[in-house]
Scaffold this motif. Structure first.
Motif, PDB file in Angstrom:
ATOM      1  N   VAL A   1       0.856  -1.185   0.000  1.00 32.80           N
ATOM      2  CA  VAL A   1       0.000   0.000   0.000  1.00 32.80           C
ATOM      3  C   VAL A   1       0.895   1.237   0.000  1.00 32.80           C
ATOM      4  CG1 VAL A   1      -1.755   1.314   1.240  1.00 32.80           C
ATOM      5  CG2 VAL A   1      -1.837  -1.177   1.258  1.00 32.80           C
ATOM      6  N   ASP A   2       0.672   2.115  -0.964  1.00 32.21           N
ATOM      7  CA  ASP A   2       1.437   3.371  -1.048  1.00 32.21           C
ATOM      8  C   ASP A   2       2.943   3.121  -1.019  1.00 32.21           C
ATOM      9  OD1 ASP A   2      -1.028   4.658  -0.985  1.00 32.21           O
ATOM     10  OD2 ASP A   2      -0.991   4.871   1.193  1.00 32.21           O
ATOM     11  N   GLY A   3       3.374   2.073  -1.695  1.00 28.24           N
ATOM     12  CA  GLY A   3       4.802   1.792  -1.796  1.00 28.24           C
ATOM     13  C   GLY A   3       5.397   1.092  -0.585  1.00 28.24           C
ATOM     14  N   ARG A   4       4.579   0.772   0.419  1.00 31.69           N
ATOM     15  CA  ARG A   4       5.066   0.089   1.615  1.00 31.69           C
ATOM     16  C   ARG A   4       4.530  -1.339   1.670  1.00 31.69           C
ATOM     17  NH1 ARG A   4       3.454   4.729   5.936  1.00 31.69           N
ATOM     18  NH2 ARG A   4       1.511   4.471   4.769  1.00 31.69           N
ATOM     19  N   TYR A   5       5.357  -2.245   2.162  1.00 28.54           N
ATOM     20  CA  TYR A   5       4.960  -3.638   2.301  1.00 28.54           C
ATOM     21  C   TYR A   5       4.547  -3.862   3.758  1.00 28.54           C
ATOM     22  CZ  TYR A   5       7.044  -4.170  -2.272  1.00 28.54           C
ATOM     23  OH  TYR A   5       7.337  -4.028  -3.615  1.00 28.54           O
ATOM     24  N   LEU A   6       3.288  -4.284   3.946  1.00 23.82           N
ATOM     25  CA  LEU A   6       2.701  -4.253   5.286  1.00 23.82           C
ATOM     26  C   LEU A   6       2.190  -5.611   5.741  1.00 23.82           C
ATOM     27  CD1 LEU A   6       0.644  -0.964   4.811  1.00 23.82           C
ATOM     28  CD2 LEU A   6       2.945  -1.204   5.770  1.00 23.82           C
ATOM     29  N   TRP A   7       2.434  -5.881   7.029  1.00 21.50           N
ATOM     30  CA  TRP A   7       1.892  -7.031   7.713  1.00 21.50           C
ATOM     31  C   TRP A   7       0.911  -6.567   8.791  1.00 21.50           C
ATOM     32  CZ3 TRP A   7       7.167  -9.991   8.291  1.00 21.50           C
ATOM     33  CH2 TRP A   7       7.233 -11.005   7.319  1.00 21.50           C
ATOM     34  N   ASP A   8       0.395  -7.520   9.492  1.00 20.16           N
ATOM     35  CA  ASP A   8      -0.562  -7.324  10.573  1.00 20.16           C
ATOM     36  C   ASP A   8      -0.057  -6.324  11.624  1.00 20.16           C
ATOM     37  OD1 ASP A   8      -2.156  -7.977  13.010  1.00 20.16           O
ATOM     38  OD2 ASP A   8      -2.891  -9.626  11.765  1.00 20.16           O
ATOM     39  N   GLY A   9      -0.922  -5.395  12.016  1.00 21.98           N
ATOM     40  CA  GLY A   9      -0.545  -4.392  13.008  1.00 21.98           C
ATOM     41  C   GLY A   9      -0.336  -4.939  14.397  1.00 21.98           C
ATOM     42  N   SER A  10      -0.855  -6.140  14.688  1.00 25.91           N
ATOM     43  CA  SER A  10      -0.694  -6.713  16.024  1.00 25.91           C
ATOM     44  C   SER A  10       0.764  -7.014  16.343  1.00 25.91           C
ATOM     45  CB  SER A  10      -1.525  -7.988  16.162  1.00 25.91           C
ATOM     46  OG  SER A  10      -1.023  -9.024  15.327  1.00 25.91           O
ATOM     47  N   MET A  11       1.621  -7.065  15.326  1.00 21.94           N
ATOM     48  CA  MET A  11       3.032  -7.330  15.571  1.00 21.94           C
ATOM     49  C   MET A  11       3.688  -6.197  16.346  1.00 21.94           C
ATOM     50  SD  MET A  11       4.051  -8.972  11.891  1.00 21.94           S
ATOM     51  CE  MET A  11       5.668  -9.465  12.440  1.00 21.94           C
ATOM     52  N   MET A  12       3.134  -5.000  16.248  1.00 20.18           N
ATOM     53  CA  MET A  12       3.650  -3.851  16.993  1.00 20.18           C
ATOM     54  C   MET A  12       2.808  -3.554  18.224  1.00 20.18           C
ATOM     55  SD  MET A  12       6.304  -3.084  15.235  1.00 20.18           S
ATOM     56  CE  MET A  12       6.769  -1.574  16.068  1.00 20.18           C
ATOM     57  N   SER A  13       1.490  -3.618  18.063  1.00 17.91           N
ATOM     58  CA  SER A  13       0.580  -3.368  19.191  1.00 17.91           C
ATOM     59  C   SER A  13      -0.776  -3.964  18.847  1.00 17.91           C
ATOM     60  CB  SER A  13       0.436  -1.869  19.454  1.00 17.91           C
ATOM     61  OG  SER A  13      -0.582  -1.621  20.405  1.00 17.91           O
ATOM     62  N   ASN A  14      -1.272  -4.839  19.727  1.00 13.03           N
ATOM     63  CA  ASN A  14      -2.557  -5.461  19.452  1.00 13.03           C
ATOM     64  C   ASN A  14      -3.720  -4.658  20.027  1.00 13.03           C
ATOM     65  OD1 ASN A  14      -3.919  -7.607  18.156  1.00 13.03           O
ATOM     66  ND2 ASN A  14      -4.285  -8.617  20.124  1.00 13.03           N
ATOM     67  N   THR A  15      -3.423  -3.608  20.765  1.00 19.77           N
ATOM     68  CA  THR A  15      -4.460  -2.729  21.310  1.00 19.77           C
ATOM     69  C   THR A  15      -4.057  -1.288  20.991  1.00 19.77           C
ATOM     70  OG1 THR A  15      -4.628  -4.287  23.172  1.00 19.77           O
ATOM     71  CG2 THR A  15      -5.875  -2.239  23.354  1.00 19.77           C
ATOM     72  N   PRO A  16      -4.386  -0.782  19.797  1.00 20.85           N
ATOM     73  CA  PRO A  16      -3.833   0.496  19.330  1.00 20.85           C
ATOM     74  C   PRO A  16      -4.453   1.746  19.967  1.00 20.85           C
ATOM     75  CG  PRO A  16      -5.297  -0.417  17.673  1.00 20.85           C
ATOM     76  CD  PRO A  16      -5.193  -1.457  18.760  1.00 20.85           C
ATOM     77  N   LEU A  17      -4.428   1.809  21.294  1.00 22.93           N
ATOM     78  CA  LEU A  17      -4.914   3.005  21.986  1.00 22.93           C
ATOM     79  C   LEU A  17      -3.921   4.153  21.858  1.00 22.93           C
ATOM     80  CD1 LEU A  17      -6.873   4.509  23.830  1.00 22.93           C
ATOM     81  CD2 LEU A  17      -5.760   3.398  25.792  1.00 22.93           C
ATOM     82  N   ARG A  18      -2.635   3.835  21.984  1.00 22.96           N
ATOM     83  CA  ARG A  18      -1.607   4.879  21.860  1.00 22.96           C
ATOM     84  C   ARG A  18      -1.686   5.548  20.486  1.00 22.96           C
ATOM     85  NH1 ARG A  18       0.585   8.133  25.006  1.00 22.96           N
ATOM     86  NH2 ARG A  18      -0.039   9.577  23.379  1.00 22.96           N
ATOM     87  N   GLU A  19      -1.951   4.751  19.455  1.00 22.54           N
ATOM     88  CA  GLU A  19      -2.044   5.301  18.099  1.00 22.54           C
ATOM     89  C   GLU A  19      -3.242   6.242  17.967  1.00 22.54           C
ATOM     90  OE1 GLU A  19       0.481   1.701  17.913  1.00 22.54           O
ATOM     91  OE2 GLU A  19      -1.367   2.264  18.945  1.00 22.54           O
ATOM     92  N   VAL A  20      -4.332   5.933  18.663  1.00 25.43           N
ATOM     93  CA  VAL A  20      -5.504   6.824  18.657  1.00 25.43           C
ATOM     94  C   VAL A  20      -5.148   8.158  19.276  1.00 25.43           C
ATOM     95  CG1 VAL A  20      -7.797   7.182  19.657  1.00 25.43           C
ATOM     96  CG2 VAL A  20      -7.215   4.982  18.630  1.00 25.43           C
ATOM     97  N   ILE A  21      -4.442   8.143  20.399  1.00 26.98           N
ATOM     98  CA  ILE A  21      -4.052   9.387  21.067  1.00 26.98           C
ATOM     99  C   ILE A  21      -3.096  10.182  20.187  1.00 26.98           C
ATOM    100  CG2 ILE A  21      -2.847  10.335  23.072  1.00 26.98           C
ATOM    101  CD1 ILE A  21      -3.925   7.972  24.681  1.00 26.98           C
TER     102      ILE A  21
END
Length: 360
Positions: free
Chosen positions: A195-215
Motif C-alpha cells: 500500500v502506497d509503496g510500503r509492504y505491510l503485515w498485521d498491526g498486532s506485531m507492533m501493538s494489538n491494542t492500538p490506543l496509543r495510536e488513537v491518542i
C-alpha cells in the motif's frame, strides 16, 4: 491578561478499540451489538488485524446499520462444513484443520502452488471482495470529516522498517487494500499487502491494542475508551503441556497492555492541571512590559503542550473474553457454531461490563 486563545478546553471523544485475533473477532461483533443497543455513539473506532476489519465495517457500514452489517459479515464468512455436534475442543481442531487445508472462501485462499521459496501460504483477495459488500468506501471518504460517521483509525506494520503504520480516515482516503494490509498475519502464512509503496503485515506485531495510536492522531481531546480484550490477561493454572505453554505465551503477547498508557494519561492530567492553575494565577497578576513579554512566550508553550499532548483518558471500560477450553488455534476456528457462540458471549460480557461500569 489572558490571550484570546484561552485555556485548553476539554472536549470528550468516545473511542472503541478492538484487537486482532482471527475468528475471535466474532466476540467483538457481539460486544458492539450491545454497545449500539445501549445507544453508545463512537467518535473514533480503532483496531488492528481482524479488529481493523470490524472497525471498518462499523465506520463505513453500507446499510447504515453497523451492528447488522457486522453480524451479517460474520455469519457470511463462517464455515458450515464442520459438524455442529462435535464438542467445543473437537470442533475447534476440526475447523482449524479445514481452514489450514482449504482456507476460507470469503477471507483467505491457499496460494497454490506452494514453492520452497514462497513467502506466504494464503492471500487475502477473497476478504477484499467480501468487504466491498459491507463497507461503503465512498461514504468513508466523503462523510467522515462531517462527523456523520465515526473516525476510522487502523494499524499495520511496515515490514522493512519495523514500524507501526497508522491509517486514519480523517487524513487519507481508505480502501479495502488499507484494511487487509492490517490483517496479514505472517505466523499463519498470510500474505503481506503493498500500500502506497510500503509492504505491510498485521498491526498486532507492533501493538494489538492500538490506543496509543488513537491518542497520537487525536492528541487534543480527552477520551472515554471502550477496549475489547480478546486474549485473557489472567490464567488460573499453569500450562500442563507444550501446546498449553505456546497457547499461554500467545495470550500474553497479545493481551491488552494499555494500563501503562492509562497511568501516564492520569499523570499528564495532573501536570496539566497544575500548569493551568499556575497559568491562571500568573495571568491575573499585574506585570511590567518585560514580564508580559516573557509570560506570552510561556503561554504559547503551554497551549502547544495542551494541544499536542493534552488528551486525557478519562474513563476506560474493558470487555474481556474468558476461555472455557483453551486451544492454541482457537483463532482459526470459523465454524458457524463457534462464531455464533462467540457473538453470544461478547453480548453477555458487554452487558456485564456496562452494568459494572454504570454508577450505583
Amino acid at each position: 491578561m489572558k490571550s484570546e486563545e484561552g485555556i485548553h478546553k476539554i472536549q470528550f471523544e468516545t473511542v472503541l478499540v478492538m484487537q486482532g485475533g482471527g475468528s475471535l473477532g466474532a466476540y467483538e461483533c457481539g460486544v458492539y451489538k450491545v454497545l449500539e443497543r445501549h445507544g453508545i455513539k463512537f467518535d473514533i473506532v480503532a483496531g488492528t488485524s481482524i479488529g481493523a476489519i470490524n472497525a471498518g465495517i462499523i465506520a463505513g457500514s453500507k446499510s447504515g446499520q453497523p451492528a447488522k452489517d457486522l453480524e451479517d459479515f460474520w455469519l457470511h464468512i463462517a464455515e458450515y462444513v464442520t459438524p455442529v455436534t462435535l464438542s467445543d475442543k473437537a470442533r475447534s481442531v476440526a475447523a482449524w484443520m479445514y481452514s489450514a487445508t482449504y482456507g476460507n472462501a470469503k477471507m483467505f485462499a491457499p496460494a497454490w502452488p506452494f514453492m520452497p521459496n514462497s513467502t506466504h501460504l494464503y492471500d487475502l483477495e477473497p476478504l477484499k471482495s467480501t468487504l466491498k459488500n459491507y463497507i461503503d468506501f465512498e461514504k468513508l471518504a466523503s462523510d467522515n470529516k462531517n462527523n456523520s460517521i465515526p473516525r476510522l483509525v487502523v494499524t499495520a506494520t511496515d515490514i522493512k522498517k519495523s514500524e507501526s503504520v497508522v491509517f486514519d480516515s480523517h487524513s487519507e482516503r481508505l480502501s479495502a487494500d488499507h484494511l487487509i494490509a492490517c490483517a496479514g498475519y505472517p505466523f499463519y502464512g498470510i500474505s503481506w499487502t503493498k500500500v502506497d509503496g510500503r509492504y505491510l503485515w498485521d498491526g498486532s506485531m507492533m501493538s494489538n491494542t492500538p490506543l496509543r495510536e488513537v491518542i497520537d492522531v487525536s492528541p487534543r481531546n480527552d477520551k472515554r475508551v471502550y477496549i475489547v480484550n480478546l486474549f485473557p490477561k489472567y490464567a488460573e493454572r499453569l500450562p500442563e503441556s507444550m501446546m498449553d505453554s505456546l497457547h499461554r505465551a500467545r495470550d500474553i503477547m497479545y493481551t491488552d497492555r494499555t494500563d501503562h498508557n492509562i497511568k501516564m494519561s492520569k499523570a499528564v492530567k495532573r501536570y496539566l492541571e497544575l500548569l493551568r492553575d499556575m497559568y491562571e494565577f500568573i495571568s491575573d497578576m499585574p506585570l511590567d512590559d518585560a514580564k508580559k513579554e516573557k509570560f506570552l512566550e510561556i503561554e504559547k508553550k503551554y497551549h502547544r503542550v495542551a494541544r499536542e499532548r493534552g488528551a486525557i483518558i478519562e474513563n476506560v471500560v474493558k470487555i474481556e473474553r474468558k476461555e472455557d477450553i483453551p486451544f492454541i488455534f482457537e483463532d482459526a476456528d470459523f465454524s458457524i457454531a463457534t462464531i455464533r457462540k462467540l457473538i453470544r458471549k461478547g453480548e453477555q460480557d458487554a452487558e456485564q461490563a456496562l452494568k459494572k461500569a454504570r454508577p450505583a
